[in-house]
Design a protein around this motif. Sequence first.
Motif, short mmCIF file in Angstrom:
data_model
loop_
_atom_site.label_atom_id
_atom_site.label_comp_id
_atom_site.label_asym_id
_atom_site.label_seq_id
_atom_site.Cartn_x
_atom_site.Cartn_y
_atom_site.Cartn_z
N SER A 1 14.09 -10.00 -0.58
CA SER A 1 13.79 -8.56 -0.61
C SER A 1 12.43 -8.31 -1.25
N GLN A 2 12.16 -9.02 -2.36
CA GLN A 2 10.87 -8.84 -3.02
C GLN A 2 9.73 -9.30 -2.15
N THR A 3 9.93 -10.43 -1.45
CA THR A 3 8.88 -10.93 -0.56
C THR A 3 8.58 -9.95 0.57
N LEU A 4 9.65 -9.39 1.17
CA LEU A 4 9.46 -8.44 2.25
C LEU A 4 8.81 -7.15 1.74
N THR A 5 9.15 -6.76 0.52
CA THR A 5 8.55 -5.54 -0.04
C THR A 5 7.04 -5.72 -0.22
N TRP A 6 6.66 -6.83 -0.86
CA TRP A 6 5.24 -7.07 -1.05
C TRP A 6 4.52 -7.33 0.27
N GLY A 7 5.23 -7.95 1.21
CA GLY A 7 4.64 -8.13 2.53
C GLY A 7 4.38 -6.81 3.22
N GLY A 8 5.33 -5.85 3.09
CA GLY A 8 5.11 -4.54 3.67
C GLY A 8 3.95 -3.81 3.01
N VAL A 9 3.85 -3.93 1.68
CA VAL A 9 2.73 -3.29 0.98
C VAL A 9 1.41 -3.90 1.42
N ALA A 10 1.38 -5.25 1.52
CA ALA A 10 0.14 -5.92 1.94
C ALA A 10 -0.24 -5.53 3.37
N ALA A 11 0.77 -5.46 4.27
CA ALA A 11 0.48 -5.08 5.65
C ALA A 11 -0.03 -3.64 5.73
N THR A 12 0.55 -2.75 4.93
CA THR A 12 0.08 -1.36 4.93
C THR A 12 -1.35 -1.26 4.41
N ILE A 13 -1.64 -1.97 3.32
CA ILE A 13 -3.00 -1.95 2.78
C ILE A 13 -3.99 -2.54 3.78
N LEU A 14 -3.57 -3.62 4.47
CA LEU A 14 -4.45 -4.21 5.48
C LEU A 14 -4.71 -3.23 6.61
N ALA A 15 -3.66 -2.50 7.05
CA ALA A 15 -3.84 -1.51 8.10
C ALA A 15 -4.77 -0.39 7.64
N VAL A 16 -4.64 0.02 6.37
CA VAL A 16 -5.53 1.05 5.83
C VAL A 16 -6.97 0.58 5.82
N LEU A 17 -7.19 -0.66 5.36
CA LEU A 17 -8.55 -1.18 5.29
C LEU A 17 -9.17 -1.35 6.67
N MET A 18 -8.39 -1.87 7.63
CA MET A 18 -8.93 -2.05 8.97
C MET A 18 -9.23 -0.71 9.63
N GLY A 19 -8.32 0.26 9.47
CA GLY A 19 -8.58 1.59 10.03
C GLY A 19 -9.77 2.26 9.38
N GLY A 20 -9.87 2.12 8.05
CA GLY A 20 -11.02 2.70 7.37
C GLY A 20 -12.33 2.05 7.77
N LEU A 21 -12.30 0.71 7.95
CA LEU A 21 -13.52 0.02 8.37
C LEU A 21 -13.94 0.46 9.77
N PHE A 22 -12.97 0.62 10.67
CA PHE A 22 -13.29 1.08 12.01
C PHE A 22 -13.87 2.49 11.98
N ALA A 23 -13.25 3.38 11.20
CA ALA A 23 -13.77 4.75 11.11
C ALA A 23 -15.17 4.76 10.49
#
Length: 479
Positions: free
Chosen positions: A129-151
Amino acid sequence: MIWFLILLAAASGVLAYFAGSALARRRASVTGVATAHSRPEQHGYYALIWVAVPALAVTLLAGVFSGPLAHNLLVAGAPEAVMALEPFRREAFFNDARLVGAGQAAFQVWPGLLGDALVTEAARSARISQTLTWGGVAATILAVLMGGLFAWTQIRPTLRARNRVEGWIGGLLFACSAVAILTTVGIVFSLLWDSLRFFQAVPVTEFLFGLQWSPQIAIRADQVGSTGAFGAVPLFAGTFLIMLIAMIVAAPVGLFSAIYLSEYASPVSRGIVKPVLEVLAGVPTVVYGFFAALTVGPAFREFFNGIGALLVGGPLDGLGQYLLLVQNQMALVAGAVMGIMLIPFVSSLSDDIINAVPQSLRDGSYAMGATKSETVKRVLLPAALPGIAGALLLAMSRAIGETMIVTMAAGLAANLTLNPLDTVTTVTVQIVTLLTGDQEFDSPKTLAAFGLGLTLFLVTLMLNVVAQRIVQTYREQYD
């Protein structure tokens, strides 16, 4: 975890909006504001979309797949003693392991080796559960960074940010429309699929034209009272009888109330009467059912029993004997109370429609010497007829789909009768009855609910088509 990811995506979107607006202003100041196609706020919305939408998509995927993924990972590494359990006990063990891993108490005590395995699996469940939680946080942050870089790479004075933001908004509106359409299509296909299974066991002619409804199927050869008859004519007769009684009550009362509120009531009277009348629309249907069963039903029974007592011994002795047998549950009670429930729908909608008629039509009628009542009868009602027809259609649809009032005030007996003093039942009540409790969806008894639902859907669709044609005809005349 899901709420944290949603807050993270929302906060990132807000920051992207301000950052995108500031970046657009800075870049426009370098090249000249006159060359900018869109306002800085539009660039901010563009950045917000590219940051928040991918992050919310990742959050949605995490919410959908994190639970099954954690379960599969937990099952994949389970010891032999756990996998040897029966499926039901094995799922209970894994559920207890997740509870213990989350710091809660297990539902049951597992003896011996299973108790030791529970501790081990609980610790492993917590790690997963902890691994999946941190994985979800990391994936969300990665999506934010990639979207922000594209914008960040796209924002410039010549970017048509306004057009692209409008395109996203149009896509969102289209998606909402598609959801409504796909939901309707899904409902139709689900009804069709299970209805076809039902009609494979019961002929369509027997269902549509049969005069006996007894969906109980005998389990033993000597069982009595379970004939398995699926003639739905008594259900449709009861449905339309109660609907007719309800509309006889709701249509004139609601329409006359709307005329009074629109044309005759003073502003003070309208401000008092209209809200009080619309309070009826907020009363739960089960309360109407209680009112019908405990107040209206006994009052009607005493009334008809009193008339029957007066007729006994005279020329109408047979009618008197019948009226003495009238009980609390009858179609008249359900229809009358349902009509009271429908009054606000007819009144409120008709009032708004009559008020929408142009004032010039009223003034022209008064200029020709017509009275107020003549203006209402010859000008306002014909001009508002399409909307009034829609209001009556809405009330009819509500009456056809009502369940609680019929269950509590009209009974459950599938009698083929047009006598409002008899107990009847409706299609919706039988659907609820057939699908209540544990059911086997391979038996005609349960599948009959889908056949009833499909037939009711088609009847309602026909009513809508007829009303639409009426509306179109008269709208062409008064537009």
